[in-house]
Motif scaffolding. Sequence first.
Motif, PDB file in Angstrom:
ATOM      1  N   VAL A 209      -2.526  11.115  -3.257  1.00 53.17           N
ATOM      2  CA  VAL A 209      -3.463  10.449  -4.169  1.00 53.17           C
ATOM      3  C   VAL A 209      -2.886   9.108  -4.632  1.00 53.17           C
ATOM      4  O   VAL A 209      -3.608   8.097  -4.710  1.00 53.17           O
ATOM      5  CB  VAL A 209      -3.778  11.366  -5.354  1.00 53.17           C
ATOM      6  CG1 VAL A 209      -4.546  10.608  -6.431  1.00 53.17           C
ATOM      7  CG2 VAL A 209      -4.581  12.573  -4.893  1.00 53.17           C
ATOM      8  N   ILE A 210      -1.606   9.079  -4.933  1.00 56.69           N
ATOM      9  CA  ILE A 210      -0.976   7.833  -5.369  1.00 56.69           C
ATOM     10  C   ILE A 210      -1.068   6.772  -4.272  1.00 56.69           C
ATOM     11  O   ILE A 210      -1.424   5.609  -4.526  1.00 56.69           O
ATOM     12  CB  ILE A 210       0.484   8.096  -5.773  1.00 56.69           C
ATOM     13  CG1 ILE A 210       0.546   8.912  -7.053  1.00 56.69           C
ATOM     14  CG2 ILE A 210       1.230   6.771  -5.965  1.00 56.69           C
ATOM     15  CD1 ILE A 210       1.944   9.336  -7.446  1.00 56.69           C
ATOM     16  N   MET A 211      -0.751   7.160  -3.043  1.00 49.80           N
ATOM     17  CA  MET A 211      -0.816   6.187  -1.956  1.00 49.80           C
ATOM     18  C   MET A 211      -2.245   5.763  -1.655  1.00 49.80           C
ATOM     19  O   MET A 211      -2.499   4.611  -1.269  1.00 49.80           O
ATOM     20  CB  MET A 211      -0.143   6.764  -0.711  1.00 49.80           C
ATOM     21  CG  MET A 211       1.367   6.856  -0.825  1.00 49.80           C
ATOM     22  SD  MET A 211       2.213   7.221   0.721  1.00 49.80           S
ATOM     23  CE  MET A 211       1.690   8.913   0.976  1.00 49.80           C
ATOM     24  N   LEU A 212      -3.202   6.675  -1.857  1.00 51.32           N
ATOM     25  CA  LEU A 212      -4.603   6.296  -1.676  1.00 51.32           C
ATOM     26  C   LEU A 212      -5.031   5.273  -2.714  1.00 51.32           C
ATOM     27  O   LEU A 212      -5.715   4.285  -2.393  1.00 51.32           O
ATOM     28  CB  LEU A 212      -5.485   7.549  -1.763  1.00 51.32           C
ATOM     29  CG  LEU A 212      -6.988   7.322  -1.646  1.00 51.32           C
ATOM     30  CD1 LEU A 212      -7.339   6.730  -0.283  1.00 51.32           C
ATOM     31  CD2 LEU A 212      -7.740   8.634  -1.862  1.00 51.32           C
ATOM     32  N   ILE A 213      -4.636   5.473  -3.972  1.00 52.02           N
ATOM     33  CA  ILE A 213      -4.958   4.508  -5.026  1.00 52.02           C
ATOM     34  C   ILE A 213      -4.305   3.160  -4.745  1.00 52.02           C
ATOM     35  O   ILE A 213      -4.931   2.092  -4.921  1.00 52.02           O
ATOM     36  CB  ILE A 213      -4.522   5.069  -6.391  1.00 52.02           C
ATOM     37  CG1 ILE A 213      -5.351   6.306  -6.750  1.00 52.02           C
ATOM     38  CG2 ILE A 213      -4.656   4.008  -7.478  1.00 52.02           C
ATOM     39  CD1 ILE A 213      -4.902   7.004  -8.009  1.00 52.02           C
ATOM     40  N   MET A 214      -3.066   3.185  -4.295  1.00 54.78           N
ATOM     41  CA  MET A 214      -2.381   1.933  -3.979  1.00 54.78           C
ATOM     42  C   MET A 214      -3.060   1.206  -2.827  1.00 54.78           C
ATOM     43  O   MET A 214      -3.196  -0.036  -2.842  1.00 54.78           O
ATOM     44  CB  MET A 214      -0.920   2.231  -3.636  1.00 54.78           C
ATOM     45  CG  MET A 214      -0.105   2.775  -4.798  1.00 54.78           C
ATOM     46  SD  MET A 214       1.544   3.333  -4.323  1.00 54.78           S
ATOM     47  CE  MET A 214       2.322   1.775  -3.969  1.00 54.78           C
ATOM     48  N   SER A 215      -3.510   1.942  -1.827  1.00 54.91           N
ATOM     49  CA  SER A 215      -4.197   1.307  -0.700  1.00 54.91           C
ATOM     50  C   SER A 215      -5.529   0.697  -1.129  1.00 54.91           C
ATOM     51  O   SER A 215      -5.865  -0.434  -0.753  1.00 54.91           O
ATOM     52  CB  SER A 215      -4.417   2.332   0.408  1.00 54.91           C
ATOM     53  OG  SER A 215      -5.083   1.749   1.507  1.00 54.91           O
ATOM     54  N   MET A 216      -6.299   1.445  -1.916  1.00 54.92           N
ATOM     55  CA  MET A 216      -7.578   0.923  -2.399  1.00 54.92           C
ATOM     56  C   MET A 216      -7.365  -0.312  -3.275  1.00 54.92           C
ATOM     57  O   MET A 216      -8.110  -1.305  -3.160  1.00 54.92           O
ATOM     58  CB  MET A 216      -8.308   2.011  -3.181  1.00 54.92           C
ATOM     59  CG  MET A 216      -8.744   3.191  -2.328  1.00 54.92           C
ATOM     60  SD  MET A 216      -9.480   4.529  -3.304  1.00 54.92           S
ATOM     61  CE  MET A 216     -10.866   3.685  -4.052  1.00 54.92           C
ATOM     62  N   GLY A 217      -6.365  -0.275  -4.156  1.00 55.72           N
ATOM     63  CA  GLY A 217      -6.077  -1.438  -4.991  1.00 55.72           C
ATOM     64  C   GLY A 217      -5.637  -2.638  -4.169  1.00 55.72           C
ATOM     65  O   GLY A 217      -5.992  -3.787  -4.486  1.00 55.72           O
ATOM     66  N   THR A 218      -4.875  -2.390  -3.116  1.00 60.68           N
ATOM     67  CA  THR A 218      -4.420  -3.492  -2.258  1.00 60.68           C
ATOM     68  C   THR A 218      -5.593  -4.218  -1.614  1.00 60.68           C
ATOM     69  O   THR A 218      -5.684  -5.453  -1.643  1.00 60.68           O
ATOM     70  CB  THR A 218      -3.477  -2.942  -1.177  1.00 60.68           C
ATOM     71  OG1 THR A 218      -2.308  -2.407  -1.803  1.00 60.68           O
ATOM     72  CG2 THR A 218      -3.069  -4.037  -0.206  1.00 60.68           C
ATOM     73  N   TRP A 219      -6.504  -3.443  -1.021  1.00 61.30           N
ATOM     74  CA  TRP A 219      -7.639  -4.077  -0.354  1.00 61.30           C
ATOM     75  C   TRP A 219      -8.593  -4.730  -1.355  1.00 61.30           C
ATOM     76  O   TRP A 219      -9.194  -5.772  -1.065  1.00 61.30           O
ATOM     77  CB  TRP A 219      -8.374  -3.046   0.494  1.00 61.30           C
ATOM     78  CG  TRP A 219      -7.598  -2.664   1.713  1.00 61.30           C
ATOM     79  CD1 TRP A 219      -6.882  -1.519   1.916  1.00 61.30           C
ATOM     80  CD2 TRP A 219      -7.430  -3.454   2.895  1.00 61.30           C
ATOM     81  NE1 TRP A 219      -6.290  -1.538   3.150  1.00 61.30           N
ATOM     82  CE2 TRP A 219      -6.605  -2.715   3.786  1.00 61.30           C
ATOM     83  CE3 TRP A 219      -7.894  -4.695   3.289  1.00 61.30           C
ATOM     84  CZ2 TRP A 219      -6.249  -3.190   5.042  1.00 61.30           C
ATOM     85  CZ3 TRP A 219      -7.537  -5.182   4.550  1.00 61.30           C
ATOM     86  CH2 TRP A 219      -6.727  -4.432   5.407  1.00 61.30           C
ATOM     87  N   TYR A 220      -8.726  -4.150  -2.549  1.00 58.76           N
ATOM     88  CA  TYR A 220      -9.579  -4.773  -3.567  1.00 58.76           C
ATOM     89  C   TYR A 220      -9.004  -6.117  -3.998  1.00 58.76           C
ATOM     90  O   TYR A 220      -9.737  -7.121  -4.098  1.00 58.76           O
ATOM     91  CB  TYR A 220      -9.709  -3.836  -4.775  1.00 58.76           C
ATOM     92  CG  TYR A 220     -10.426  -4.457  -5.935  1.00 58.76           C
ATOM     93  CD1 TYR A 220     -11.811  -4.567  -5.947  1.00 58.76           C
ATOM     94  CD2 TYR A 220      -9.716  -4.948  -7.035  1.00 58.76           C
ATOM     95  CE1 TYR A 220     -12.475  -5.151  -7.016  1.00 58.76           C
ATOM     96  CE2 TYR A 220     -10.370  -5.525  -8.104  1.00 58.76           C
ATOM     97  CZ  TYR A 220     -11.751  -5.628  -8.091  1.00 58.76           C
ATOM     98  OH  TYR A 220     -12.406  -6.219  -9.151  1.00 58.76           O
ATOM     99  N   VAL A 221      -7.702  -6.164  -4.242  1.00 58.11           N
ATOM    100  CA  VAL A 221      -7.074  -7.418  -4.654  1.00 58.11           C
ATOM    101  C   VAL A 221      -7.181  -8.467  -3.556  1.00 58.11           C
ATOM    102  O   VAL A 221      -7.498  -9.640  -3.823  1.00 58.11           O
ATOM    103  CB  VAL A 221      -5.604  -7.175  -5.044  1.00 58.11           C
ATOM    104  CG1 VAL A 221      -4.867  -8.491  -5.238  1.00 58.11           C
ATOM    105  CG2 VAL A 221      -5.523  -6.334  -6.320  1.00 58.11           C
TER     106      VAL A 221
END
Length: 307
Positions: free
Chosen positions: A108-120
Amino acid sequence: MSVANRLSALFAAFTLVAAPTVTVFVAPAAYAEEPAATAPAAPAATDAAAPAADAAAAPADAAAAPADAAAEAPVAPPAADAGVPADNPYGLKALWTQSDMVAKGTLVIMLIMSMGTWYVMVTKLFEQFKLMRQAKAARESFWSAGSVKAGVGTLEEGSAFRFIAESGVNANEHHEGALLEQIDRNTWVTMSIQRSIENVQNRLQDGLAFLATVGSTAPFIGLFGTVWGIYHALVKIGMSGQASIDKVAGPVGESLIMTAIGLAVAVPAVLGYNWLVRRNKSGMEQVRAFGADLHNVLMSNSQAKKG
């Protein structure tokens, strides 16, 4: 008749009588011994017929051999239906269903980090395109206006270049107050324009720290998942007492998937960070050039009014 002639005649008569008798007794004995003499020939005939019998039996044996081989061959498992894919016991679905809370939390942590990366990356790229478009509009409209105030009106509302121009104009027109009068107008306008430029730069750099954090920490989070999966593999080996492939395939596969996900999250973050920083540098060069030219125009107008 002499005695000799009488003996000869008697012998001849005896011969004529004895010959048929001997023939009668000797002939059956000869015929009785003949089968015994010819009896060994019977096995020869049997031996001659044996190859033919073997030859006739050979196709039957050859036909029976495939049947025996087919009967002894292992039965293959039934093939899966063509339209129904087989479930992978070591895939992502199995990883989520069979993992514990620690592994799920890591995912879940890595999924949130991936989603935040692409959003930024998407939002910052949009802001950079917008800044480049505003820079082009400022070069075409602002500098062709008759005055600085008229040029500010030609700029887009909410534009970074309009914000810088309004800050410079306000600093040039409102240089009053006991404390502000102790600072000369040139320094005051310069400071106001510089602050507005720094605000624009800080706005462009928002989110880049998140990309840097993800790029530097995601591999280690994936490595944590790898260590946790190997730990579970060792626990299963110790509990089962044997290092069979079915005992270690799941946990080791889980650890490898964690490593792959960590790299998949970190690599785009690092590449996006470097790319956005380079584009920010190009955009800020145009912003600083606009601020420097605006400062020169404002100072020239102030000196012309004084003169």
